[in-house]
Design a protein around this motif. Structure first.
Motif, PDB file in Angstrom:
ATOM      1  N   THR A 123       0.830  -1.207   0.000  1.00 59.24           N
ATOM      2  CA  THR A 123       0.000   0.000   0.000  1.00 59.24           C
ATOM      3  C   THR A 123       0.862   1.253   0.000  1.00 59.24           C
ATOM      4  OG1 THR A 123      -1.715  -1.168   1.244  1.00 59.24           O
ATOM      5  CG2 THR A 123      -1.819   1.242   1.247  1.00 59.24           C
ATOM      6  N   ALA A 124       0.673   2.100  -1.003  1.00 58.62           N
ATOM      7  CA  ALA A 124       1.376   3.389  -1.048  1.00 58.62           C
ATOM      8  C   ALA A 124       0.758   4.302   0.007  1.00 58.62           C
ATOM      9  CB  ALA A 124       1.246   4.013  -2.433  1.00 58.62           C
ATOM     10  N   ILE A 125       1.583   4.807   0.910  1.00 56.89           N
ATOM     11  CA  ILE A 125       1.120   5.660   1.995  1.00 56.89           C
ATOM     12  C   ILE A 125       1.284   7.143   1.639  1.00 56.89           C
ATOM     13  CG2 ILE A 125       1.552   6.359   4.396  1.00 56.89           C
ATOM     14  CD1 ILE A 125       0.180   3.631   4.093  1.00 56.89           C
ATOM     15  N   ALA A 126       2.480   7.508   1.144  1.00 60.49           N
ATOM     16  CA  ALA A 126       2.736   8.929   0.895  1.00 60.49           C
ATOM     17  C   ALA A 126       3.921   9.111  -0.031  1.00 60.49           C
ATOM     18  CB  ALA A 126       3.006   9.651   2.213  1.00 60.49           C
ATOM     19  N   THR A 127       4.008  10.311  -0.578  1.00 63.38           N
ATOM     20  CA  THR A 127       5.187  10.761  -1.313  1.00 63.38           C
ATOM     21  C   THR A 127       5.670  12.023  -0.601  1.00 63.38           C
ATOM     22  OG1 THR A 127       4.298   9.888  -3.379  1.00 63.38           O
ATOM     23  CG2 THR A 127       6.099  11.477  -3.551  1.00 63.38           C
TER      24      THR A 127
END
Length: 137
Positions: A123-127
């Motif tokens: 799961t991509a959380i943040a950039t």
């Protein structure tokens, strides 16, 4: 001048656990209203991912790679783009890369943009985007 050939260079990936005690200390230090202690599963404060990134095995890795003297460094800006919430107790993976290097004032100021993608499993959380300013004058 910082070598622009480093643009696109990916730094080593690392993982950090969002520990309850450290998040609680952050909440107390930043005087988050009504929140003095974190609980397992509670959502992380919005800028806490930067603190976790600094817990990596070598927070100065980019600066060392580029040969930047810490005495010439200024903090430029930070940008957080969230894709999903992160929580106390999450094991998060950080994948930093050098996104851009540019200069202004005929090289008196150089700018290095680090972009870090944060993941929890798949799961991509943040950039995270962080700009470091280097004074050369």
């Amino acid at each position: 001048m910082i070598d622009k050939a480093f643009v696109g260079r990916v730094l080593p990936r690392f993982e950090v656990l969002a520990e309850c005690g450290a998040v609680s200390a952050f909440l107390r230090a930043t005087a988050a209203p009504g929140c003095q202690a974190a609980q397992e599963g509670s959502q992380l404060p919005p800028t806490y991912l930067f603190c976790l990134e600094m817990q990596g095995p070598d927070p100065a890795a980019m600066r060392k790679l580029l040969g930047i003297d810490i005495g010439r460094v200024l903090h430029g800006e930070e940008l957080f783009v969230y894709h999903a919430p992160a929580h106390v107790g999450d094991l998060l993976a950080f994948e930093p890369r050098i996104a851009d290097i540019y200069d202004k004032r005929a090289g008196e100021l150089e700018f290095v943009v680090r972009e870090t993608r944060v993941w929890r499993g798949e799961t991509a959380i943040a950039t995270l985007r962080n700009t470091t300013v280097v004074r050369n004058g």
